[in-house]
Design a protein around this motif. Structure first.
Motif, PDB file in Angstrom:
ATOM      1  N   LYS A 129       7.132  -0.110  -0.001  1.00 38.14           N
ATOM      2  CA  LYS A 129       7.701   0.076   1.336  1.00 38.14           C
ATOM      3  C   LYS A 129       6.719  -0.312   2.449  1.00 38.14           C
ATOM      4  CE  LYS A 129      10.906   1.737   4.071  1.00 38.14           C
ATOM      5  NZ  LYS A 129      12.186   1.046   4.176  1.00 38.14           N
ATOM      6  N   LEU A 130       5.442   0.004   2.269  1.00 42.55           N
ATOM      7  CA  LEU A 130       4.503  -0.159   3.382  1.00 42.55           C
ATOM      8  C   LEU A 130       4.267  -1.635   3.672  1.00 42.55           C
ATOM      9  CD1 LEU A 130       2.002   2.664   2.517  1.00 42.55           C
ATOM     10  CD2 LEU A 130       3.656   2.632   4.347  1.00 42.55           C
ATOM     11  N   GLY A 131       3.807  -1.908   4.906  1.00 40.15           N
ATOM     12  CA  GLY A 131       3.787  -3.279   5.398  1.00 40.15           C
ATOM     13  C   GLY A 131       2.634  -4.140   4.950  1.00 40.15           C
ATOM     14  N   ASP A 132       1.432  -3.899   5.494  1.00 39.98           N
ATOM     15  CA  ASP A 132       0.329  -4.833   5.238  1.00 39.98           C
ATOM     16  C   ASP A 132      -0.487  -4.375   4.030  1.00 39.98           C
ATOM     17  OD1 ASP A 132      -2.302  -3.465   7.081  1.00 39.98           O
ATOM     18  OD2 ASP A 132      -0.255  -2.694   7.115  1.00 39.98           O
ATOM     19  N   PRO A 133      -1.305  -5.263   3.446  1.00 39.02           N
ATOM     20  CA  PRO A 133      -1.990  -4.931   2.186  1.00 39.02           C
ATOM     21  C   PRO A 133      -2.836  -3.672   2.237  1.00 39.02           C
ATOM     22  CG  PRO A 133      -2.164  -7.259   2.598  1.00 39.02           C
ATOM     23  CD  PRO A 133      -1.500  -6.681   3.792  1.00 39.02           C
ATOM     24  N   MET A 134      -3.494  -3.400   3.354  1.00 37.47           N
ATOM     25  CA  MET A 134      -4.350  -2.215   3.378  1.00 37.47           C
ATOM     26  C   MET A 134      -3.540  -0.927   3.426  1.00 37.47           C
ATOM     27  SD  MET A 134      -7.517  -2.915   2.984  1.00 37.47           S
ATOM     28  CE  MET A 134      -6.847  -3.982   1.750  1.00 37.47           C
ATOM     29  N   ALA A 192      -9.939   0.954  -5.634  1.00 38.86           N
ATOM     30  CA  ALA A 192      -9.525   0.805  -4.234  1.00 38.86           C
ATOM     31  C   ALA A 192     -10.625   0.133  -3.421  1.00 38.86           C
ATOM     32  CB  ALA A 192      -9.197   2.171  -3.652  1.00 38.86           C
ATOM     33  N   HIS A 193     -11.877   0.515  -3.699  1.00 36.81           N
ATOM     34  CA  HIS A 193     -13.010  -0.067  -2.987  1.00 36.81           C
ATOM     35  C   HIS A 193     -13.093  -1.570  -3.228  1.00 36.81           C
ATOM     36  CE1 HIS A 193     -17.147  -0.389  -1.528  1.00 36.81           C
ATOM     37  NE2 HIS A 193     -17.369  -1.122  -2.589  1.00 36.81           N
ATOM     38  N   PHE A 194     -12.918  -1.992  -4.488  1.00 40.59           N
ATOM     39  CA  PHE A 194     -13.005  -3.414  -4.818  1.00 40.59           C
ATOM     40  C   PHE A 194     -11.910  -4.197  -4.108  1.00 40.59           C
ATOM     41  CE2 PHE A 194     -15.789  -2.757  -8.548  1.00 40.59           C
ATOM     42  CZ  PHE A 194     -16.651  -3.800  -8.297  1.00 40.59           C
ATOM     43  N   ILE A 195     -10.683  -3.638  -4.102  1.00 40.87           N
ATOM     44  CA  ILE A 195      -9.573  -4.386  -3.505  1.00 40.87           C
ATOM     45  C   ILE A 195      -9.739  -4.437  -1.988  1.00 40.87           C
ATOM     46  CG2 ILE A 195      -7.077  -4.409  -3.212  1.00 40.87           C
ATOM     47  CD1 ILE A 195      -6.934  -3.351  -6.074  1.00 40.87           C
ATOM     48  N   ALA A 196     -10.242  -3.340  -1.385  1.00 43.19           N
ATOM     49  CA  ALA A 196     -10.490  -3.356   0.054  1.00 43.19           C
ATOM     50  C   ALA A 196     -11.557  -4.390   0.410  1.00 43.19           C
ATOM     51  CB  ALA A 196     -10.920  -1.964   0.521  1.00 43.19           C
ATOM     52  N   LYS A 197     -12.569  -4.485  -0.453  1.00 49.44           N
ATOM     53  CA  LYS A 197     -13.638  -5.445  -0.202  1.00 49.44           C
ATOM     54  C   LYS A 197     -13.115  -6.870  -0.308  1.00 49.44           C
ATOM     55  CE  LYS A 197     -18.518  -5.288  -0.941  1.00 49.44           C
ATOM     56  NZ  LYS A 197     -19.631  -4.766  -1.690  1.00 49.44           N
ATOM     57  N   TRP A 198     -12.238  -7.089  -1.310  1.00 48.05           N
ATOM     58  CA  TRP A 198     -11.617  -8.408  -1.424  1.00 48.05           C
ATOM     59  C   TRP A 198     -10.869  -8.738  -0.139  1.00 48.05           C
ATOM     60  CZ3 TRP A 198      -6.289  -9.078  -1.209  1.00 48.05           C
ATOM     61  CH2 TRP A 198      -5.881 -10.402  -1.353  1.00 48.05           C
ATOM     62  N   GLY A 213       4.164   7.286  -4.905  1.00 51.54           N
ATOM     63  CA  GLY A 213       3.078   6.307  -4.921  1.00 51.54           C
ATOM     64  C   GLY A 213       3.598   4.893  -5.053  1.00 51.54           C
ATOM     65  N   SER A 214       4.523   4.667  -5.993  1.00 50.54           N
ATOM     66  CA  SER A 214       5.030   3.311  -6.183  1.00 50.54           C
ATOM     67  C   SER A 214       5.997   2.917  -5.076  1.00 50.54           C
ATOM     68  CB  SER A 214       5.705   3.193  -7.537  1.00 50.54           C
ATOM     69  OG  SER A 214       4.730   3.264  -8.536  1.00 50.54           O
ATOM     70  N   PHE A 215       6.725   3.908  -4.542  1.00 51.73           N
ATOM     71  CA  PHE A 215       7.632   3.595  -3.436  1.00 51.73           C
ATOM     72  C   PHE A 215       6.842   3.162  -2.207  1.00 51.73           C
ATOM     73  CE2 PHE A 215      10.509   4.857   0.057  1.00 51.73           C
ATOM     74  CZ  PHE A 215      11.554   4.009  -0.267  1.00 51.73           C
ATOM     75  N   GLY A 216       5.687   3.813  -1.991  1.00 49.81           N
ATOM     76  CA  GLY A 216       4.824   3.404  -0.884  1.00 49.81           C
ATOM     77  C   GLY A 216       4.301   2.005  -1.077  1.00 49.81           C
ATOM     78  N   MET A 276      -2.392  -0.298  -0.129  1.00 46.14           N
ATOM     79  CA  MET A 276      -3.389   0.263  -1.025  1.00 46.14           C
ATOM     80  C   MET A 276      -3.425   1.784  -0.927  1.00 46.14           C
ATOM     81  SD  MET A 276      -7.215  -0.945  -1.302  1.00 46.14           S
ATOM     82  CE  MET A 276      -7.791   0.174  -0.086  1.00 46.14           C
ATOM     83  N   HIS A 277      -3.007   2.282   0.226  1.00 44.79           N
ATOM     84  CA  HIS A 277      -3.102   3.711   0.492  1.00 44.79           C
ATOM     85  C   HIS A 277      -2.251   4.534  -0.478  1.00 44.79           C
ATOM     86  CE1 HIS A 277      -3.293   7.253   2.978  1.00 44.79           C
ATOM     87  NE2 HIS A 277      -1.993   7.334   2.917  1.00 44.79           N
ATOM     88  N   ALA A 278      -1.020   4.091  -0.741  1.00 44.00           N
ATOM     89  CA  ALA A 278      -0.090   4.929  -1.513  1.00 44.00           C
ATOM     90  C   ALA A 278      -0.467   5.045  -2.993  1.00 44.00           C
ATOM     91  CB  ALA A 278       1.331   4.406  -1.348  1.00 44.00           C
ATOM     92  N   PRO A 279      -0.594   3.940  -3.746  1.00 44.20           N
ATOM     93  CA  PRO A 279      -0.805   4.111  -5.195  1.00 44.20           C
ATOM     94  C   PRO A 279      -2.145   4.706  -5.563  1.00 44.20           C
ATOM     95  CG  PRO A 279      -0.800   1.801  -4.614  1.00 44.20           C
ATOM     96  CD  PRO A 279      -0.410   2.535  -3.403  1.00 44.20           C
TER      97      PRO A 279
END
Lengths: 125, 89
Positions: free
Chosen positions: A29-34, A85-91, A23-26, A37-40
């Motif tokens: 490692k992953l590129g864009d903010p969305m 996750a919903h709040f951060i996606a909405k932001w 989860g933390s490695f993702g 959000m997927h990994a953690p």
């Protein structure tokens, strides 16, 4: 009982450690903010769930008494992780995307989160 | 066997904490920082419960519960602040 329980507890602990690490490695490692959000929000929640499951098994099989505090924490985390996750996606949608840059909203013209605030502002004005 | 599994999980979650810290320090957007903080809190819960498992006490469950609640409330407060500019309207 303990002969079966010990490998099971060790298994849950190792699996949950791997999930927490992934989860933390993702997140790193992953590129864009969305994508980040997927990994953690998924892997880390599952990792903590594994630790709590191992803890329940430990108290039942080795300390010989049932303790269900862990279930409360599991329930709470599984309820709150999607909300976070919903709040951060909405932001992200409101700060970094326009209604035109988002994917198509199906039958509607724009997504609902872009729809309501302008209308309320129009009524107030 | 359980002892070594607990050590392994300690190492995994410790490395996860370090990676979250690195993400908080070097991220380019504030949303990812808030997400990393939330992950930090969840990993801390896991570490607390592992520690309770390692030394054989149940006193850390209450602490873990309180940290879970505070972490959720603080993340929601951050998200409200990022979205609306204030927390309680």
């Amino acid at each position: 009982m303990t002969a079966i329980a010990e490998p099971l507890i060790a298994f849950f602990l190792i699996v949950s450690g791997i999930f927490g690490f992934v989860g933390s490695f993702g997140l790193l490692k992953l590129g864009d903010p969305m994508s980040r959000m997927h990994a953690p929000t998924k892997a880390t929640t599952l990792g903590v769930g594994g630790v709590l499951l191992a803890s329940i098994l430990h108290s039942v099989a080795i300390e010989k008494h049932l303790s269900l505090h862990e279930l409360l924490i599991t329930l709470f985390l599984f309820l709150t992780a999607p909300i976070t996750a919903h709040f951060i996606a909405k932001w992200h949608i409101h700060r970094h995307e326009t209604p035109q840059s988002l994917p198509r909203a199906g039958d509607d013209v724009i997504w609902a989160t872009h729809d309501t605030p302008e209308q309320e502002d129009g009524d107030a004005a | 066997m359980i002892t070594y599994a607990i050590y392994f999980a300690f190492a995994c979650f410790g490395a996860a904490l370090l990676m979250n810290l690195w993400r908080i320090l070097t991220s380019d957007g504030v949303g990812v920082r808030v997400l990393a903080l939330d992950t930090l809190v969840i990993n801390t819960i896991a570490l607390l419960i592992l520690y309770g498992l390692a030394i054989g006490t149940e006193i850390f469950f209450e602490a873990a519960m309180i940290i879970a609640m505070l972490g959720f409330v603080s993340t929601v407060a951050y998200a409200r602040f990022m979205l609306r500019g204030n927390i309680i309207e």
